[in-house]
Design a protein around this motif. Structure first.
Motif, mmCIF file in Angstrom:
data_model
loop_
_atom_site.group_PDB
_atom_site.id
_atom_site.type_symbol
_atom_site.label_atom_id
_atom_site.label_comp_id
_atom_site.label_asym_id
_atom_site.label_seq_id
_atom_site.Cartn_x
_atom_site.Cartn_y
_atom_site.Cartn_z
ATOM 1 N N MET A 1 -29.357 -38.069 -22.900
ATOM 2 C CA MET A 1 -30.421 -38.539 -22.005
ATOM 3 C C MET A 1 -31.183 -37.334 -21.440
ATOM 4 O O MET A 1 -30.591 -36.308 -21.169
ATOM 5 C CB MET A 1 -29.767 -39.303 -20.845
ATOM 6 C CG MET A 1 -30.789 -39.843 -19.888
ATOM 7 S SD MET A 1 -30.003 -40.644 -18.485
ATOM 8 C CE MET A 1 -29.169 -39.293 -17.753
ATOM 9 N N THR A 2 -32.495 -37.495 -21.274
ATOM 10 C CA THR A 2 -33.252 -36.416 -20.646
ATOM 11 C C THR A 2 -33.323 -36.722 -19.162
ATOM 12 O O THR A 2 -33.811 -37.747 -18.789
ATOM 13 C CB THR A 2 -34.706 -36.407 -21.117
ATOM 14 O OG1 THR A 2 -34.849 -37.342 -22.137
ATOM 15 C CG2 THR A 2 -35.193 -35.072 -21.419
ATOM 16 N N TYR A 3 -32.839 -35.812 -18.368
ATOM 17 C CA TYR A 3 -32.948 -35.992 -16.945
ATOM 18 C C TYR A 3 -34.187 -35.345 -16.535
ATOM 19 O O TYR A 3 -34.609 -34.403 -17.093
ATOM 20 C CB TYR A 3 -31.966 -35.153 -16.209
ATOM 21 C CG TYR A 3 -30.821 -35.806 -15.738
ATOM 22 C CD1 TYR A 3 -30.839 -37.087 -15.267
ATOM 23 C CD2 TYR A 3 -29.645 -35.113 -15.759
ATOM 24 C CE1 TYR A 3 -29.694 -37.635 -14.815
ATOM 25 C CE2 TYR A 3 -28.533 -35.679 -15.313
ATOM 26 C CZ TYR A 3 -28.555 -36.935 -14.847
ATOM 27 O OH TYR A 3 -27.431 -37.450 -14.408
ATOM 28 N N ASN A 4 -34.618 -35.691 -15.541
ATOM 29 C CA ASN A 4 -35.830 -35.135 -15.095
ATOM 30 C C ASN A 4 -35.512 -34.379 -13.896
ATOM 31 O O ASN A 4 -34.775 -33.434 -13.918
ATOM 32 C CB ASN A 4 -36.729 -36.261 -15.014
ATOM 33 C CG ASN A 4 -36.155 -37.093 -16.093
ATOM 34 O OD1 ASN A 4 -35.903 -36.569 -17.123
ATOM 35 N ND2 ASN A 4 -35.823 -38.275 -15.834
ATOM 36 N N ASN A 5 -35.869 -34.893 -12.904
ATOM 37 C CA ASN A 5 -36.072 -34.190 -11.704
ATOM 38 C C ASN A 5 -35.220 -34.714 -10.589
ATOM 39 O O ASN A 5 -35.360 -35.866 -10.241
ATOM 40 C CB ASN A 5 -37.483 -34.535 -11.362
ATOM 41 C CG ASN A 5 -38.230 -33.374 -11.021
ATOM 42 O OD1 ASN A 5 -37.625 -32.403 -10.656
ATOM 43 N ND2 ASN A 5 -39.507 -33.479 -11.131
ATOM 44 N N LEU A 6 -34.356 -33.848 -10.054
ATOM 45 C CA LEU A 6 -33.706 -34.204 -8.783
ATOM 46 C C LEU A 6 -34.433 -33.351 -7.766
ATOM 47 O O LEU A 6 -34.236 -32.140 -7.728
ATOM 48 C CB LEU A 6 -32.226 -33.863 -8.863
ATOM 49 C CG LEU A 6 -31.352 -34.298 -7.700
ATOM 50 C CD1 LEU A 6 -31.379 -35.798 -7.494
ATOM 51 C CD2 LEU A 6 -29.917 -33.843 -7.912
ATOM 52 N N ALA A 7 -35.335 -33.939 -7.012
ATOM 53 C CA ALA A 7 -36.215 -33.101 -6.187
ATOM 54 C C ALA A 7 -36.390 -33.688 -4.800
ATOM 55 O O ALA A 7 -36.280 -34.902 -4.606
ATOM 56 C CB ALA A 7 -37.577 -33.001 -6.858
ATOM 57 N N LYS A 8 -36.655 -32.787 -3.847
ATOM 58 C CA LYS A 8 -36.958 -33.251 -2.478
ATOM 59 C C LYS A 8 -38.421 -33.624 -2.414
ATOM 60 O O LYS A 8 -39.301 -32.809 -2.677
ATOM 61 C CB LYS A 8 -36.688 -32.132 -1.484
ATOM 62 C CG LYS A 8 -35.297 -32.166 -0.961
ATOM 63 C CD LYS A 8 -35.228 -32.156 0.556
ATOM 64 C CE LYS A 8 -33.895 -32.750 0.972
ATOM 65 N NZ LYS A 8 -33.107 -31.908 1.776
ATOM 66 N N ILE A 9 -38.694 -34.873 -2.092
ATOM 67 C CA ILE A 9 -40.077 -35.321 -1.983
ATOM 68 C C ILE A 9 -40.233 -35.948 -0.606
ATOM 69 O O ILE A 9 -39.469 -36.862 -0.249
ATOM 70 C CB ILE A 9 -40.410 -36.326 -3.110
ATOM 71 C CG1 ILE A 9 -40.267 -35.616 -4.463
ATOM 72 C CG2 ILE A 9 -41.807 -36.901 -2.948
ATOM 73 C CD1 ILE A 9 -40.316 -36.489 -5.662
ATOM 74 N N HIS A 10 -41.168 -35.456 0.177
ATOM 75 C CA HIS A 10 -41.350 -35.916 1.565
ATOM 76 C C HIS A 10 -40.021 -35.902 2.319
ATOM 77 O O HIS A 10 -39.667 -36.876 2.988
ATOM 78 C CB HIS A 10 -41.965 -37.316 1.607
ATOM 79 C CG HIS A 10 -43.284 -37.405 0.899
ATOM 80 N ND1 HIS A 10 -44.335 -36.570 1.191
ATOM 81 C CD2 HIS A 10 -43.695 -38.214 -0.105
ATOM 82 C CE1 HIS A 10 -45.350 -36.870 0.392
ATOM 83 N NE2 HIS A 10 -44.984 -37.845 -0.405
ATOM 84 N N GLY A 11 -39.241 -34.842 2.142
ATOM 85 C CA GLY A 11 -38.009 -34.670 2.924
ATOM 86 C C GLY A 11 -36.834 -35.485 2.436
ATOM 87 O O GLY A 11 -35.781 -35.484 3.056
ATOM 88 N N ARG A 12 -36.982 -36.211 1.332
ATOM 89 C CA ARG A 12 -35.809 -36.934 0.839
ATOM 90 C C ARG A 12 -35.581 -36.650 -0.638
ATOM 91 O O ARG A 12 -36.531 -36.447 -1.406
ATOM 92 C CB ARG A 12 -35.917 -38.434 1.115
ATOM 93 C CG ARG A 12 -36.948 -39.129 0.294
ATOM 94 C CD ARG A 12 -37.014 -40.594 0.682
ATOM 95 N NE ARG A 12 -37.648 -41.350 -0.376
ATOM 96 C CZ ARG A 12 -37.880 -42.644 -0.322
ATOM 97 N NH1 ARG A 12 -37.521 -43.334 0.743
ATOM 98 N NH2 ARG A 12 -38.448 -43.265 -1.319
ATOM 99 N N LEU A 13 -34.288 -36.659 -1.011
ATOM 100 C CA LEU A 13 -33.917 -36.333 -2.388
ATOM 101 C C LEU A 13 -34.174 -37.551 -3.277
ATOM 102 O O LEU A 13 -33.733 -38.661 -2.952
ATOM 103 C CB LEU A 13 -32.443 -35.951 -2.414
ATOM 104 C CG LEU A 13 -31.930 -35.121 -3.570
ATOM 105 C CD1 LEU A 13 -32.672 -33.796 -3.675
ATOM 106 C CD2 LEU A 13 -30.433 -34.866 -3.406
#
Ligand SMILES: C[S@@+](CC[C@H](N)C(=O)[O-])C[C@H]1O[C@@H](n2cnc3c(N)ncnc32)[C@H](O)[C@@H]1O
Length: 220
Positions: A1-13
């Motif tokens: 599987m291709t994972y993408n992005n575990l990212a903080k967006i507007h202060g939430r993961l």
């Protein structure tokens, strides 16, 4: 599987998954209005989850949530007064849950609930026996991923995304065995309405809802 992005967006993961026709995303949010409605205006101790857990007569058992996932069932039990130890083995889901709990602890309506929750990372097969050496939980709660269903449109988008990350929990029969050995009072298993009991083991009693049921095993 291709994972993408575990990212903080507007202060939430947030976890965004690639390679899907309609890219699903997952985050843990206990602070939104719909979850708060469920917490504060839902069925309280009359709801099936509370009955299965044995929350009669103001009981506030120590609950080990062995398959914490996105933490909703465990959080509801903590809102009903239980102390809850959550355990999640997927590092990605654990990170999302940890982030959701961190933000909930900053919310005035939720901070006292969060004080009753402890989160562990690891397999409950290993964490549970360690916990039991210090304090045996009265209730062990299991909600493993349901076996894959054909009618995938019926499965909620978030659940489909969760399945892409963690797969099927194929070792849940073993987890039931460990839980039955370790529990103080009862083991509660959430199952799809038509699914067989875990490990083929007949529960002491069952509580049914429209979509699923809780199989309850009492300790001897
Ligand atoms: C269906 S989800 C649980 C949903 C959760 N009850 C909720 O309310 O959000 C199942 C989760 O259990 C986790 N899990 C399954 N077996 C586990 C184990 N032995 N130890 C720790 N986590 C486990 C999976 O990684 C998955 O995130």
């Amino acid at each position: 599987m291709t994972y993408n992005n575990l990212a903080k967006i507007h202060g939430r993961l947030e976890l965004h998954l690639a390679g899907q026709p309609e890219p699903p995303s997952i985050c843990v949010d206990f602070c939104g209005p719909s979850f708060k409605y469920r917490l504060f205006k839902g069925g309280g101790r009359g709801q099936a989850l509370a009955k299965a857990t044995g929350l009669k007569n103001n009981a506030k058992p120590l609950v080990f949530d062995a398959t914490a996932g996105l933490g909703r069932d465990g959080f509801i039990l903590a809102a009903l007064g239980c102390r809850v130890i959550m355990c999640e083995r997927s590092p990605v889901i654990h990170a999302l849950l940890e982030d959701g709990l961190r933000r909930a602890a900053l919310d005035r309506q939720l901070e006292s609930i969060c004080q009753r929750i402890t989160l562990y990372h690891g397999s409950s097969q290993e964490v549970l026996p360690q916990i039991c050496r210090q304090q045996r939980p009265e209730v062990i709660y299991l909600d493993p991923m349901f076996p894959h269903r054909q009618k995938s449109a019926l499965v909620k988008k978030e659940m489909r995304a969760l399945r892409l990350v963690v797969g099927d929990d194929r070792d849940s029969n073993t987890l039931l065995q460990t839980s039955l050995q370790e529990t103080g009072q009862r083991v509660v298993c959430k199952r799809p309405a038509q699914a067989p009991a875990l490990s083929g083991r007949t529960p002491d009693f069952t509580i049914n809802t429209k979509k699923h049921r809780f199989d309850v095993y009492l300790s001897r």
